[in-house]
Write an enzyme that holds these catalytic residues in place. Structure first.
Site: not given
Ligand code: NI
Length: 176
Positions: A141-142, A145
């Protein structure tokens, strides 16, 4: 210093971030201090530099107990610079995610079940870990980004996307 967290719709969140050129550095340390302050103030499990408007490949994450993820196992505190992810196998798992840039919402996202992540810590020491489960999910998830990807862009079933307080009415109030 607590920084403003950009929210979905801000075009800066769609950008690809560039690698950090020098580790360690005072600039990197200052960025990480702001990221820690911002993430803790928002009670998040992780934060990527572009979420505070800095287009560099830096993520932080970690969790003892987080009321936003009451069933999640602990994740060691990690500050990761220039990460590279390598899936280990094809297995994909679905699980609930939220994002500080998408406040108030949760969705079910498919992620690789196991992966290796590599990069550098803020002192310039190599990090290399093989992880699975929620730890692997948070890293994916990170790091998304850093490529301008928010979790709704990974979703396949929008019947499992909604407001946190509607989806999970029994969860503690006051988060997000
Ligand atoms: Ni996020």
């Amino acid at each position: 210093m607590i920084r403003e967290i950009l929210r979905m719709g801000d075009p800066r969140l769609w950008q690809s971030s560039r690698p950090v050129g020098r580790v360690p550095s005072q600039e990197l340390d200052a960025l990480l201090a702001d990221m820690r302050d911002t993430m803790r103030a928002a009670n998040g499990a992780g934060l990527a530099a572009p979420q505070i408007g800095v287009p560099l490949r830096v993520v932080i994450f970690g969790m003892d107990f987080n009321p936003r993820y009451p069933d999640a196992p602990p994740i060691p505190w990690t500050e990761l610079v220039n990460p590279v992810l390598t899936p280990l196998g094809d297995e994909v798992e679905e699980g609930w995610e939220g994002c500080l840039s998408v406040p108030g919402l949760r969705g079910v996202v498919p992620r690789y079940a196991r992966l290796r992540y590599e990069g550098f810590d803020p002192q310039g020491q190599r990090i290399s870990r093989e992880v699975d489960g929620f730890h692997a999910r948070v890293v994916q998830h990170e790091c998304d980004h850093l490529d301008g990807i928010l979790y709704p862009m990974r979703m396949r079933d929008f019947a499992r996307f909604g407001y946190t307080d509607v989806l999970f009415p029994d969860m503690a109030a006051g988060e997000e």
